[in-house]
Design a protein around this motif. Sequence first.
Motif, short mmCIF file in Angstrom:
data_model
loop_
_atom_site.label_atom_id
_atom_site.label_comp_id
_atom_site.label_asym_id
_atom_site.label_seq_id
_atom_site.Cartn_x
_atom_site.Cartn_y
_atom_site.Cartn_z
N VAL A 159 35.99 27.91 41.44
CA VAL A 159 36.10 26.92 42.51
C VAL A 159 37.57 26.66 42.85
O VAL A 159 37.96 26.60 44.03
N LYS A 160 38.39 26.53 41.82
CA LYS A 160 39.81 26.27 42.05
C LYS A 160 40.47 27.41 42.80
O LYS A 160 41.23 27.19 43.76
N GLY A 161 40.17 28.64 42.38
CA GLY A 161 40.76 29.81 43.04
C GLY A 161 40.38 29.89 44.51
O GLY A 161 41.23 30.12 45.38
N LEU A 162 39.10 29.68 44.80
CA LEU A 162 38.63 29.74 46.18
C LEU A 162 39.17 28.58 47.01
O LEU A 162 39.53 28.76 48.18
N ASP A 163 39.26 27.41 46.41
CA ASP A 163 39.79 26.25 47.12
C ASP A 163 41.28 26.42 47.44
O ASP A 163 41.76 25.90 48.45
N LEU A 164 41.99 27.14 46.59
CA LEU A 164 43.42 27.36 46.83
C LEU A 164 43.67 28.45 47.87
O LEU A 164 44.81 28.65 48.29
N GLY A 165 42.61 29.16 48.26
CA GLY A 165 42.78 30.13 49.34
C GLY A 165 42.45 31.56 49.01
O GLY A 165 42.72 32.46 49.82
N ALA A 166 41.88 31.83 47.82
CA ALA A 166 41.47 33.20 47.51
C ALA A 166 40.32 33.60 48.43
O ALA A 166 39.46 32.78 48.77
N ASP A 195 57.91 37.24 40.57
CA ASP A 195 58.21 38.36 41.48
C ASP A 195 57.13 38.48 42.55
O ASP A 195 57.42 38.82 43.70
N ALA A 196 55.89 38.21 42.16
CA ALA A 196 54.78 38.31 43.12
C ALA A 196 54.96 37.30 44.25
O ALA A 196 54.81 37.64 45.43
N ALA A 197 55.29 36.07 43.90
CA ALA A 197 55.46 35.03 44.93
C ALA A 197 56.58 35.40 45.89
O ALA A 197 56.46 35.19 47.10
N ARG A 220 49.71 30.32 50.29
CA ARG A 220 49.04 29.61 51.38
C ARG A 220 49.91 28.48 51.94
O ARG A 220 49.84 28.18 53.15
N ALA A 221 50.75 27.88 51.12
CA ALA A 221 51.65 26.84 51.61
C ALA A 221 52.66 27.43 52.59
O ALA A 221 53.14 26.73 53.49
N GLY A 222 52.97 28.71 52.41
CA GLY A 222 53.88 29.40 53.32
C GLY A 222 53.18 29.97 54.54
O GLY A 222 53.76 30.75 55.29
N HIS A 223 51.90 29.60 54.72
CA HIS A 223 51.10 30.01 55.88
C HIS A 223 50.95 31.53 55.97
O HIS A 223 50.90 32.09 57.07
N LYS A 224 50.89 32.17 54.82
CA LYS A 224 50.66 33.61 54.78
C LYS A 224 49.15 33.85 54.68
O LYS A 224 48.48 33.29 53.81
N SER A 225 48.64 34.71 55.55
CA SER A 225 47.19 34.91 55.62
C SER A 225 46.72 36.19 54.96
O SER A 225 45.57 36.58 55.11
N VAL A 226 47.58 36.87 54.20
CA VAL A 226 47.18 38.11 53.53
C VAL A 226 45.95 37.86 52.67
O VAL A 226 45.90 36.88 51.91
N PRO A 227 44.92 38.69 52.77
CA PRO A 227 43.73 38.52 51.93
C PRO A 227 44.08 38.64 50.45
O PRO A 227 44.89 39.49 50.06
N VAL A 228 43.46 37.81 49.61
CA VAL A 228 43.72 37.81 48.17
C VAL A 228 42.41 37.97 47.41
O VAL A 228 41.47 37.19 47.61
N LEU A 229 42.38 38.97 46.55
CA LEU A 229 41.26 39.16 45.63
C LEU A 229 41.73 38.77 44.24
O LEU A 229 42.60 39.42 43.67
N VAL A 230 41.18 37.69 43.70
CA VAL A 230 41.51 37.28 42.33
C VAL A 230 40.73 38.16 41.36
O VAL A 230 39.50 38.28 41.48
N LEU A 231 41.43 38.76 40.42
CA LEU A 231 40.82 39.62 39.40
C LEU A 231 41.28 39.11 38.04
O LEU A 231 42.43 39.29 37.66
N THR A 232 40.39 38.46 37.31
CA THR A 232 40.81 37.72 36.13
C THR A 232 39.73 37.68 35.05
O THR A 232 38.55 37.92 35.34
N GLY A 245 48.81 32.66 38.23
CA GLY A 245 48.21 33.11 39.47
C GLY A 245 47.83 31.99 40.43
O GLY A 245 47.95 32.14 41.65
N PHE A 246 47.36 30.87 39.91
CA PHE A 246 47.03 29.74 40.77
C PHE A 246 48.27 29.27 41.55
O PHE A 246 48.19 28.95 42.73
N SER A 247 49.41 29.23 40.86
CA SER A 247 50.64 28.79 41.51
C SER A 247 51.09 29.80 42.56
O SER A 247 51.59 29.42 43.63
N VAL A 248 50.92 31.08 42.27
CA VAL A 248 51.25 32.13 43.24
C VAL A 248 50.41 31.94 44.50
O VAL A 248 50.91 31.98 45.63
N LEU A 249 49.13 31.72 44.31
CA LEU A 249 48.21 31.54 45.43
C LEU A 249 48.56 30.29 46.23
O LEU A 249 48.54 30.30 47.47
N LYS A 250 48.86 29.23 45.53
CA LYS A 250 49.20 27.96 46.19
C LYS A 250 50.45 28.11 47.04
O LYS A 250 50.50 27.65 48.19
#
Length: 223
Positions: A88-95, A35-37, A67-79, A59-64
């Motif tokens: 590193v993975k979260g930040l590299d995926l666009g968090a 639903d989030a994606a 960003r693949a959809g070129h959405k620039s909304v800021p994302v704060l990962v809370l986990t 969450g990694f898949s949601v983030l991926k």
Amino acid sequence: MRILIIEDDEVLADGLQASMTQAGYAVDWVNNGKDAARLLQQEVFDLAVLDLGLPKLDGFSVLKQLRAGHKSVPVLVLTARDTLEDRVKGLDLGADDYMTKPFNLPELEARVRALLRRGQSGYSPALIFGDLAFDTIGRRVTLHGEPLALSSRELGVLEILLSRAGRVVSKDQMLEHLYSFSEEASSNAIEVYIHRVRKKIEPAGITIRAIRGLGYLMDKISP
């Protein structure tokens, strides 16, 4: 400002929603990645707070996908995932930020404010228009240097107009940023809040002009 909380822990999500709503934000919540994606692709949000251990889609898949959809909304990962590899993975995926559980609520609130400021072009911690000043960090407004009492919704209306000073803001833009899905939203309600805010700021020689067919513009009252 409109925030999406993506968290499958209902107790935690309720607490986050209450805190952010009290700060004057419109807050939506979903408890699974699928639903989030979908919402992140279809709706307008100023920030997403994203858990990683989500059902249906992690969450990694949601983030991926975001960003693949070129959405620039800021994302704060809370986990709860606190390994270096996950960070590193979260930040590299666009968090835009990464915070681990358990966390300190004031710190989370500060990071949310920082990301919201960063996500707005030309956005400043202090929004000033004539003798009207909005402290976006403390969520306080002053008029002629004196505190101005505003409801959370009035605060949201004023913030949108101040952050876009010199530009017309449509009713649809206000509805998108001020209301969550669970709230009743109407253009008539926007008119009511505009009227209330206008009355409070006009003593400083500032008004909110209605631009027929387009929206509203913050402006100085002509002498």
